[in-house]
Design a protein around this motif. Sequence first.
Motif, short mmCIF file in Angstrom:
data_model
loop_
_atom_site.label_atom_id
_atom_site.label_comp_id
_atom_site.label_asym_id
_atom_site.label_seq_id
_atom_site.Cartn_x
_atom_site.Cartn_y
_atom_site.Cartn_z
N LEU A 20 0.81 -1.22 0.00
CA LEU A 20 0.00 0.00 0.00
C LEU A 20 0.85 1.27 0.00
CD1 LEU A 20 -2.67 -0.96 2.70
CD2 LEU A 20 -3.06 -0.81 0.24
N ILE A 21 2.09 1.17 0.45
CA ILE A 21 2.90 2.36 0.71
C ILE A 21 3.15 3.20 -0.54
CG2 ILE A 21 5.16 3.15 1.51
CD1 ILE A 21 5.13 0.83 3.51
N PRO A 22 3.58 2.63 -1.68
CA PRO A 22 3.81 3.49 -2.86
C PRO A 22 2.58 4.29 -3.27
CG PRO A 22 4.79 1.33 -3.20
CD PRO A 22 3.97 1.23 -1.96
N GLY A 23 1.42 3.65 -3.30
CA GLY A 23 0.20 4.37 -3.66
C GLY A 23 -0.13 5.45 -2.65
N MET A 24 0.06 5.16 -1.37
CA MET A 24 -0.19 6.17 -0.34
C MET A 24 0.72 7.38 -0.51
SD MET A 24 -0.70 3.87 3.11
CE MET A 24 -2.18 2.91 3.41
N LEU A 25 2.00 7.13 -0.79
CA LEU A 25 2.95 8.23 -0.94
C LEU A 25 2.61 9.09 -2.15
CD1 LEU A 25 6.32 6.45 -0.05
CD2 LEU A 25 4.98 8.01 1.38
#
Length: 465
Positions: A321-326
């Motif tokens: 999820l982290i890349p999309g969140m960033l």
Amino acid sequence: MSQPPYPPQGGQYMPNGRPRPGATQSAPGAPSFQQQPRYIDYGNPRAYDTSVRPASGLTAARFAPAQIQRPDQAQPQSAWSTQTRRVQEVSQNPTQLPAVSILVWISAIVLGFALLLVLGYFFLEFVLTASSSPVWWPVTAFLAGISLLVIALVMFLADRWDPQPFPLLLIAVFWGAAIAAFGSYWINSLNSLLVYMVTGSEAAMSFAGPVISAPLVEETTKGAGLLVLMLLARRYFNGPLDGLIYGSLIGGGFAFTENIIYYTRILEEAGGAGVLILFIMRGVLNIFGHAIYTACTGVIVGFVTRKWGTIMGLLVFIPALIPGMLLHAAWNFTAGLGGGMAMTVLMYGTKMVVSFIFLLVIIALIWDESRLTRVRLGDYANQGWLTHEEVDMLATWKGGREGKRWAAQIGAKPVMKRFIRESADLASIRQRLLADGANPKVVQIERNLLQRLTSNRQELLSHAR
């Protein structure tokens, strides 16, 4: 390297696959599968090489290594390779392919009704709170639908290599538009209210809502749809391209509902002209925004699932999820800076570059999918299920076009299209067996697909006579 062929059991062949000295030679006219098939090394993409992995731990296979199945009877000659009119006797009662489960259809229907309820809620809210005519609400929904349609068309083109079942695509869109959008709407509203109650600052609330709460909440609720799809139909979630397609459709569905909310809000502030400007900004220049964010999660989950199996695919969900969140947080933060026309041009120019890269990634993943399909079908060709000429036809765009053109001349184009589609499915199943091990259910699916493979080749030969 491709998996070497397994020699037939018995005394005629040695363990290395060569004929045993002094063994009786095959009689003239004996089925070709009884002889050692011609072996070609198709290589093995390093990214999906499952041959070197620990025997224990999270990345270990859940089941014993999956040995590739060998034909137990003579296979039809290849109509594509030889264009012959002779037909050999094969089994006439192949097992039918299992369709998507009834649970998938029920889920699609339930989510469809959920979407109607969500849209009904926002329509009722607009009627009760807005001063504009209710006629404007369908207009905003139509504009939001245009963007969703464009995303769906792009994903349709990306999905042509190994098409996903239609109800799964519906589930992706409905999940994003109903569950993720409605859940995020209320959770984000609650988070913003809590920030204001704690800080008493509207500035803090305006920052925390879009930059912190929205990326965390929205990417999680959208990403949860990927887990639902994997659990409902793991068979059709087989790699980064599948993850990108499902993730993009979830993001597109989410943006559809969110755009309706934003369009109706700007209608109250700036009228129809404001809606048109916002449509250009959100629905045209930033059309792939939410699709890209969720696609990042889908690509990572799909890649890990293909490489290390289902369990690791589920465990990697949170980091994925982290890349999309960033990306989401960076966009919202930049949008909140202001800066006039220069900043706006820079923002949307950057977004268009990112969208172009997104389209290039789709092309790269389609190429990657076709390459892996060729390698895995090569495993079956080395066992005698296919000819190597058929592998080149089934696993390349050029070969597929030539195959369908030839099949059309003999009145068998639908058969050839089915042959190509089911062969791609077989290649995906082979990769899953290598990643997860010999799951009995998946082995049975492989067996069914191999029987369908024989049936398709038989039918092509019957048309070629």
